[in-house]
Design an enzyme around this catalytic site. Structure first.
Site, PDB file in Angstrom:
ATOM      1  N   ASP A  98       0.841  -1.192   0.000  1.00  0.00           N
ATOM      2  CA  ASP A  98       0.000   0.000   0.000  1.00  0.00           C
ATOM      3  C   ASP A  98       0.878   1.243   0.000  1.00  0.00           C
ATOM      4  OD1 ASP A  98      -2.851   0.398   0.008  1.00  0.00           O
ATOM      5  OD2 ASP A  98      -2.963  -1.102   1.587  1.00  0.00           O
ATOM      6  N   ASP A 200      -3.441   4.143  -2.222  1.00  0.00           N
ATOM      7  CA  ASP A 200      -4.602   4.321  -1.351  1.00  0.00           C
ATOM      8  C   ASP A 200      -5.175   5.724  -1.484  1.00  0.00           C
ATOM      9  OD1 ASP A 200      -6.253   3.484   1.097  1.00  0.00           O
ATOM     10  OD2 ASP A 200      -5.304   5.350   1.762  1.00  0.00           O
ATOM     11  N   GLU A 254      -6.687   2.912  -6.000  1.00  0.00           N
ATOM     12  CA  GLU A 254      -7.933   2.699  -5.263  1.00  0.00           C
ATOM     13  C   GLU A 254      -8.921   3.750  -5.752  1.00  0.00           C
ATOM     14  OE1 GLU A 254      -9.818   2.519  -0.784  1.00  0.00           O
ATOM     15  OE2 GLU A 254      -8.259   3.976  -1.227  1.00  0.00           O
ATOM     16  N   HIS A 320     -10.296  -5.079   2.922  1.00  0.00           N
ATOM     17  CA  HIS A 320     -10.231  -4.670   4.322  1.00  0.00           C
ATOM     18  C   HIS A 320     -11.212  -3.556   4.659  1.00  0.00           C
ATOM     19  CE1 HIS A 320      -7.954  -1.747   2.100  1.00  0.00           C
ATOM     20  NE2 HIS A 320      -7.985  -0.937   3.149  1.00  0.00           N
ATOM     21  N   ASP A 321     -11.780  -2.909   3.648  1.00  0.00           N
ATOM     22  CA  ASP A 321     -12.737  -1.823   3.871  1.00  0.00           C
ATOM     23  C   ASP A 321     -14.189  -2.281   3.710  1.00  0.00           C
ATOM     24  OD1 ASP A 321     -11.073   0.287   4.555  1.00  0.00           O
ATOM     25  OD2 ASP A 321     -10.702   0.861   2.472  1.00  0.00           O
TER      26      ASP A 321
END
Length: 544
Positions: A98, A200, A254, A320-321
């Site tokens: 990331d 990100d 992202e 993860h979100d």
């Protein structure tokens, strides 16, 4: 067919805090991941995407970076990282990290310097608004208790901008010195031998320096106003020229902007920006109370069509979100968790685009079942809880909503076995373990040839052995069928048919193919039916 390793990859996302704890402090770490490298290899995946492991005070679980060239103490040391990278490469697995550079932590040295005085050389590394100019034009923060993205700082009588938590001040990408710092940091990791970057929240990095007033209610669609700001593409072209083009790395954004044009501008090869985008239209479909398969088909077909000739996309249903894949898109009840997990895996592994698969979904891990606010750890959830209290919101409805959609559902510890804490830690886990770990765990599923885990392994191999599933033309079949998602993939004379029943009841599909003559490549039931009738959540792939 323009073959690239990152197009043919199967990406496995690891959330390090929850994967495996090696030292009993209740927090997953790098040595924990190292101890499970043979497991990761056994999945057949060939890329690992690791959520942030940089030094951080951990306000937003590592997405608030205080030192981009060091490892968070909770996770270990740089020597541990080097060992992990070497261990992955030895097993033929690449590592993507990331890159969190829309914002830093307020404990980063840059920000400490920046807030120390208005004349500090680091002042323009962030967005400041001097208070004597009056209050700045309102901006919406996703994570702040009051959703106010401007935070007053009395030290220099000014406000700083934070689109996320107040401990995550936004970096000023208009400053060439800041950009150079970021590119040097990227080279530091690329020189170590990592294989890619996931950017990100980067679609928000370019801010409109004129600070216009947005229309009332803009926060309900903040992405429309925040994404793809002025000069973003200039910054990405510069990043590509300075870093990405000099290494054999993959790059993924992202978010994909607000239109197909935005997405193409990010990823088309001739633009020299990024390799692929991570669009959210697909995962945003799942709502509390269900979703329409017709809408689901329309969204994924639209994206495939837009990128059929140019550019490249990611395919995913969880990360993860997000809450757990089977709880949102399948059926996590005892009767259908197995079949629906396998069906969703079949979908991800048979669509065009690079598949991203979140750790734990290969076991069919489910939502956490938390029922008290004290169970949660996510900063956005906790701050929104306070916000709802402050405005007299319906707290019962809020608790019901987060039980379905909160990010913490996907962040509970990986369920390794049926021992205490699912074998994740010998200590007290940083977040509660799902109570169903005694029946849903890796040790049990590894031994069962018909488990969700072993089905996942077979699907990964099927994709890796059939380039038609990577590059083949996608054609939707029986478009108006509300229960079944059916499509073909076709390349160089090879044609595969994919049938997916998204319902808990039997369903049928209109086909013009003779399935009696077709070869079954994989099915999530012991035997497929060859008449176009599908059992609940049945998934079958035929070679025609």
């Amino acid at each position: 067919m323009n073959r690239k390793w990152w197009k043919e990859a199967v990406v496995y996302q690891i959330y390090p805090r929850s994967f495996m704890d090696s030292n009993g402090d209740g927090i997953g770490d790098l040595q924990g991941i190292i101890s499970k490298l043979d497991y990761i290899k056994s999945l057949g995946v060939n890329v690992v995407w690791l959520n942030p492991i940089y030094s951080s005070p951990n306000d937003d679980n590592g997405y608030d970076v205080s030192d981009y060239r060091n490892i968070m103490k909770d996770f270990g040391t740089m020597a541990d990282f080097d060992e992990l990278l070497k261990g992955l490469h030895k097993r033929g697995i690449k590592l993507v990290m990331d890159l969190v550079v829309n914002h830093s932590s307020d404990e980063h040295e840059w920000f400490k310097q920046s807030r120390s005085s208005r004349t500090n050389p680091y002042r323009d590394y962030y967005h400041w608004w001097n208070a004597e100019r009056g209050k700045p034009t309102p901006r919406y923060s996703l994570f702040d208790v009051n959703h106010d993205a401007w935070r007053y700082d009395s030290l220099t009588n000014a406000y700083y901008l934070h689109y996320f938590s107040r401990k995550q001040p936004d970096l000023n990408w208009e400053n060439p010195k800041l950009r150079k710092e970021v590119y040097n940091m990227m080279k530091f990791w690329a020189d170590k031998g990592i294989d890619g970057f996931r950017l990100d929240a980067f679609q928000f990095a370019a801010k409109d320096i004129t600070w216009p007033k947005f229309p009332d209610g803009y926060e309900k669609n903040f992405s429309k106003y925040y994404a793809i700001g002025p000069h973003l593409h200039d910054y990405l072209k510069e990043m590509n020229k300075e870093v990405l083009s000099k290494y054999n790395v993959m790059s993924v954004a992202e978010g994909a902007g607000n239109s197909m044009k935005d997405a193409h501008n990010l990823v088309d090869a001739d633009r020299n920006e990024l390799n692929m985008a991570y669009a959210f239209d697909g995962v945003d479909i799942a709502k509390q109370g269900g979703y329409s398969l017709l809408h689901f088909k329309q969204v994924f077909s639209k994206w495939d069509s837009a990128f059929a000739q140019k550019g490249w996309l990611s395919i995913f249903l969880a990360n993860h979100d997000q809450a757990r894949m089977v709880s949102r898109f399948g059926n996590d009840g005892p009767d259908f968790r197995d079949a629906s997990s396998k069906m969703l895996t079949t979908f991800i592994m048979t669509m065009r685009g690079t598949p991203y698969y979140y750790n734990g979904d290969e076991l069919g891990m489910t939502n956490a079942g938390f029922d008290k606010i004290e169970d949660y750890r996510d900063v956005a959830t906790l701050n929104e809880y306070k916000h709802q209290q402050n405005i007299g919101g319906d707290m019962k409805a809020y608790m019901k909503r987060i039980a379905f959609e909160c990010r913490d559902n996907g962040r509970t510890p990986f369920q390794w076995n049926s021992t205490d804490n699912a074998g994740f830690t010998t200590g007290t886990p940083w977040i509660g373990v799902n109570r169903n770990y005694k029946t849903i765990n890796e040790a049990a599923e590894d031994k069962d040839p018909n488990s969700i885990l072993n089905y996942f392994r077979k699907m990964v191999q099927l994709r890796r052995q059939n380039l038609v599933l990577v590059y083949g033309k996608y054609t939707l079949i029986d478009k108006s069928n509300p229960d079944v998602y059916a499509y073909t993939r076709q390349l160089n004379g090879k044609k595969l048919l994919v049938l997916l029943n998204f319902k808990s009841t039997s369903a049928s599909v209109k086909l013009s193919y003779d399935l009696e003559k077709a070869k079954v490549l994989i099915c999530n039931y012991p035997q497929d039916s060859k008449d176009g009738t599908l059992k609940p959540y049945e998934a079958v792939v035929y070679e025609l």
